[in-house]
Motif scaffolding. Sequence first.
Motif, PDB file in Angstrom:
ATOM      1  N   PRO A 101     -15.107  -0.535  -7.062  1.00 35.49           N
ATOM      2  CA  PRO A 101     -16.372  -0.550  -7.796  1.00 35.49           C
ATOM      3  C   PRO A 101     -16.393   0.556  -8.846  1.00 35.49           C
ATOM      4  N   ILE A 102     -16.670   0.187 -10.070  1.00 37.15           N
ATOM      5  CA  ILE A 102     -16.727   1.147 -11.166  1.00 37.15           C
ATOM      6  C   ILE A 102     -18.065   0.965 -11.880  1.00 37.15           C
ATOM      7  N   PRO A 103     -18.897   1.979 -11.936  1.00 35.90           N
ATOM      8  CA  PRO A 103     -20.134   1.841 -12.691  1.00 35.90           C
ATOM      9  C   PRO A 103     -19.838   1.465 -14.143  1.00 35.90           C
ATOM     10  N   GLN A 108     -13.319  -7.036 -13.067  1.00 35.18           N
ATOM     11  CA  GLN A 108     -13.794  -6.218 -11.954  1.00 35.18           C
ATOM     12  C   GLN A 108     -14.653  -7.078 -11.052  1.00 35.18           C
ATOM     13  N   GLY A 109     -14.341  -7.060  -9.770  1.00 30.35           N
ATOM     14  CA  GLY A 109     -15.101  -7.886  -8.845  1.00 30.35           C
ATOM     15  C   GLY A 109     -15.236  -7.236  -7.496  1.00 30.35           C
ATOM     16  N   GLU A 110     -16.302  -7.546  -6.829  1.00 29.95           N
ATOM     17  CA  GLU A 110     -16.502  -7.052  -5.469  1.00 29.95           C
ATOM     18  C   GLU A 110     -15.366  -7.533  -4.564  1.00 29.95           C
ATOM     19  N   VAL A 111     -15.169  -6.838  -3.473  1.00 27.51           N
ATOM     20  CA  VAL A 111     -14.204  -7.276  -2.475  1.00 27.51           C
ATOM     21  C   VAL A 111     -14.573  -8.685  -2.023  1.00 27.51           C
ATOM     22  N   GLY A 112     -13.624  -9.636  -2.180  1.00 32.11           N
ATOM     23  CA  GLY A 112     -13.871 -11.004  -1.750  1.00 32.11           C
ATOM     24  C   GLY A 112     -14.656 -11.852  -2.728  1.00 32.11           C
ATOM     25  N   SER A 113     -14.752 -11.405  -3.984  1.00 30.50           N
ATOM     26  CA  SER A 113     -15.549 -12.173  -4.956  1.00 30.50           C
ATOM     27  C   SER A 113     -14.773 -13.302  -5.607  1.00 30.50           C
ATOM     28  N   ASP A 169     -11.619  -5.682 -22.843  1.00 30.40           N
ATOM     29  CA  ASP A 169     -12.861  -6.425 -22.640  1.00 30.40           C
ATOM     30  C   ASP A 169     -13.094  -6.476 -21.130  1.00 30.40           C
ATOM     31  N   ILE A 170     -14.326  -6.396 -20.726  1.00 30.71           N
ATOM     32  CA  ILE A 170     -14.624  -6.273 -19.304  1.00 30.71           C
ATOM     33  C   ILE A 170     -15.452  -7.441 -18.807  1.00 30.71           C
ATOM     34  N   SER A 171     -15.019  -8.012 -17.697  1.00 32.75           N
ATOM     35  CA  SER A 171     -15.775  -9.071 -17.018  1.00 32.75           C
ATOM     36  C   SER A 171     -16.099  -8.605 -15.611  1.00 32.75           C
ATOM     37  N   TRP A 172     -17.299  -8.927 -15.148  1.00 33.57           N
ATOM     38  CA  TRP A 172     -17.722  -8.549 -13.800  1.00 33.57           C
ATOM     39  C   TRP A 172     -17.968  -9.803 -12.964  1.00 33.57           C
ATOM     40  N   LEU A 173     -17.470  -9.786 -11.743  1.00 30.31           N
ATOM     41  CA  LEU A 173     -17.809 -10.817 -10.762  1.00 30.31           C
ATOM     42  C   LEU A 173     -18.697 -10.166  -9.702  1.00 30.31           C
ATOM     43  N   THR A 174     -19.935 -10.550  -9.672  1.00 27.09           N
ATOM     44  CA  THR A 174     -20.880  -9.911  -8.740  1.00 27.09           C
ATOM     45  C   THR A 174     -21.290 -10.829  -7.600  1.00 27.09           C
ATOM     46  N   GLU A 175     -21.062 -12.145  -7.751  1.00 27.95           N
ATOM     47  CA  GLU A 175     -21.446 -13.076  -6.686  1.00 27.95           C
ATOM     48  C   GLU A 175     -20.326 -13.201  -5.666  1.00 27.95           C
ATOM     49  N   LEU A 176     -20.709 -13.325  -4.406  1.00 22.54           N
ATOM     50  CA  LEU A 176     -19.730 -13.585  -3.360  1.00 22.54           C
ATOM     51  C   LEU A 176     -19.719 -15.076  -3.041  1.00 22.54           C
ATOM     52  N   PRO A 177     -18.544 -15.632  -2.750  1.00 18.49           N
ATOM     53  CA  PRO A 177     -18.480 -17.048  -2.376  1.00 18.49           C
ATOM     54  C   PRO A 177     -19.340 -17.325  -1.145  1.00 18.49           C
TER      55      PRO A 177
END
Length: 950
Positions: free
Chosen positions: A616-618, A447-452, A630-638
């Motif tokens: 986006p999913i809480p 799961q990642g933000e748009v453009g992550s 298993d869940i991975s999150w990408l929260t940083e934007l390039p």
Amino acid sequence: MSITMGTTLASLVTNKRRVSALKSLGIVTVGDALTYYPFRVTEPVPLRAIREAAPGQQMAFAAVIRDMRVVPMNARRGYRLEATVDDADFARSRRVPGSTARLTFFSYRKSYVDWVSVRLRAGTSVVVSGMPGEYMGQLQFTHPEILTVAPVPAGAGAGLEGYARGAASGNGAFAGSADPYASAQSAYPPAATAPSGAALKYDADTVQEALTRVCRPRPVYHASSRISSEHIHETILGLLWMMGARTSSTPDGQLAGAGAAGIVAPATDTIAVQNGEEKSGTTAESGAEALSQSIPDVLPESVRKAKNLMHRAEAFLAIHDPASTARFKESIETLRYEEAFVSQTSLLKSRQHAHKSSAHPCPLNEALETARASVGEAVAEPSTQPEASERGSATDLPDLPNLPNLPNLRDRFIASLPFTLTAGQSQVVDDIASDLERDWPMQRLLQGEVGSGKTVVALAAMLQAVGAGYQAVLVAPTQVLAEQHYETISKMVSGLTLAQPGAKETDAAADVEGAMGASGASTVSSSKVTAEIPVTLLTGGMKLAARRKALAAAASGEPGIIVATHAAFSKTFQAPHLALVVIDEQHRFGVEQRESLNAKTDDGTTPHLLVMTATPIPRTAAMTWFGDLDISWLTELPGGRKPIRTVVVNEADAATMGRMFAHIRARVDAGERAYIVCPRIDADDEENEGGSGVSAAAGSALGRAAASGSSARTAAGGRATRAAADAIGIDDPYETFDENGETVARPPLHAVAEIADRLQKLPQFQGIRFATLTGRDKDDVKTQVMADFAGGETPILVSTTVIEVGVDVKQASCIVIFDADRYGLSQLHQLRGRVGRGGTNSWAFLISRAEPGSPAEQRLEVIHHSLAGAEIAQADLEFRGAGDVLGDAQSGGKSSLKLLRVVKDADMIADARTRAGQLLAADPELAGEVQLAGAVLDFTRGNETFLTSS
């Protein structure tokens, strides 16, 4: 006939108009009806004598009709019926003097007036429920609810006089008590049936029964213009009666008992079959037992007792015919926990199944392993085999050109990137690498933000599989997105080579040529074949020759990357050495589609699975819904991304709208692009419009399914529903309902054709070419439109939400979203992410017709002030309330989850997961829990859409 949860209503209900109206709400079977839950329950109606009445306050009382008359209304067409009632006997039980009141009914239909006249004949005992008012100095009830009470033989003591005597002696069920159900004993014996020859059918046999029915809390359902909440309730009660219920659940927790209110047998002109009619000697208890047999419990008995929950049949009865508001809430909690337990059991079983399967391990040191295998090096015994860290030395291998100095394929790709991965990307890449090296299948959600930068992470994983000698498939929801992925991946892997040591020159050259399709190039040597990474595109819109070539490349089994749309789920697609499946935008593919790729290998292995979503999913929602992953999150934007400026514009503010269009023209003149998004395709597409722009029947399910043309799927999956989904691309989860559960009418949604025509006539856009894009356009048209837009020939694109996912045009700096107040917050966040992808300043304009201070305006304030997807998603869940996140609650979808709230019920979900885990540890196949096993199977099949993009 035997009635079960799967019995169709069409075989039971004779009123075909009602069957059709219920079908429009998604109610087709008995199970659909019983799980069509009310959204609220009315408060109990207090008992009051006429002298105790307070204008504007609901009340109920028993009385006798003294006189009745029908008066034609001279000033206007129609009739007025007036009946005078006397509550002397009932008032005596309340220890107050008796009095009279007037009941008034108005109607244009003579047939209705005649029907009421027959029911309200002088001398008839009635129970009245309504809100009193005053007219010409007399107390009046306008259109009250009336229940007629069957007459009894003289001296039987069961009429109002008998009721009064019993109440006066302290045995009355309602006398002097704030709780009308305080006594379970009747104040009088059961009434006799009506005299022979009587044509009337009375509503109740006794006054007590009638008072109980009108005073009880009343469930209110989401209704439509075709069927009212009352008729929905009537139908459900009729079905419960047919299945064996004769009384509602009583406050002491029993399905039936003395003094409980009876469920009235449905009329034969409504219900065709009255299964389980009571025979001589049949008791209420045996009727309750029949209901339990028709509706078996799903929860294990041990879990139900430990949590002190109702039996499932009891819960259905208490939710549709509650004895009290407390009983209603208790039934809701029971069925909510059932949903949590079934969903968690399903997810845990899925995880168990995955761990038992075998998969191709994809080690990172594939170059050394391949070279070792190519020269036939024997594997030493474990006792003499060096440690893994000692066996990796390239100096132990024969002379293989350049091999000692080359890292693995994945690392070479990462090193070739013109940017440095973020810390989050690096961590996820390493986590995936560890998963891929195992011999059982990875199941991971990214799961990642748009453009992550999810695509880069996915490509690194695919190259790890390809470097190990296997195939990898990337499945995209639309052809436009698939083609973009194909072009992006082809560029990113150009220059990377795949070594195939020891292959024969002719065979290897032929195989590589077949695997590469049109995108690969090969160099052949006698000892080793070095080829660029083959990337193959496969879509449903390809010409037959190109499609056959792509299918042949996949079927060859040669290592490479395949980028596909839904075509990857077809029977013609075969990939015998498939080791990794990457699904982009997971919510657009069902469980069955995802599972179909598991059968694409010839050796019985299950591919590793990586699913990606920018929705986006809480965390609580993700853990609930994707509990098997298993869940991975990408929260940083390039780096290089600038924040998108979000502006909410009232559509009625002409001056601001004009300045916005002038700003867009300035950005277009500067070489940038602009999106204009509308929820509908055609302005005259009325058949799919309800009060909210989608039909009340389709609700938000259509909006979610319609986010793209080729991939639009609905809960029903029918052709007609697909057409409706193509027409409306809005996710409208915030339908508003009045107090009767009916949808509130709202302005029609804007359409692409309408807005494109209006904008081209504005002076701000003179000389600017527009293009339109909708889900109905053919794939080749979509491709050409996007190419013209990206190239600047048509710098303004008016489209539906088909551009919501994956569309990547670097020059796009402005997006205008019409009817923004009708979208889900997460969908607005997705659409906003289509701009600002090229490092330029960017703007999102949300055009709204929301009333000041309304919930719709409050929602837009959230998206206005926040760019954080997780924060927006959390607010989205809170605005939606209960039950409308995991499934399409009350919208006719097949989702099994209608009551569970993934945020508020996090503790309940955790408890259910723990208990489900304990049950599966003792009984992995649920052999001892047949009903639960069936519910788990239904859940897996029914919840195909996963979390919607909303």
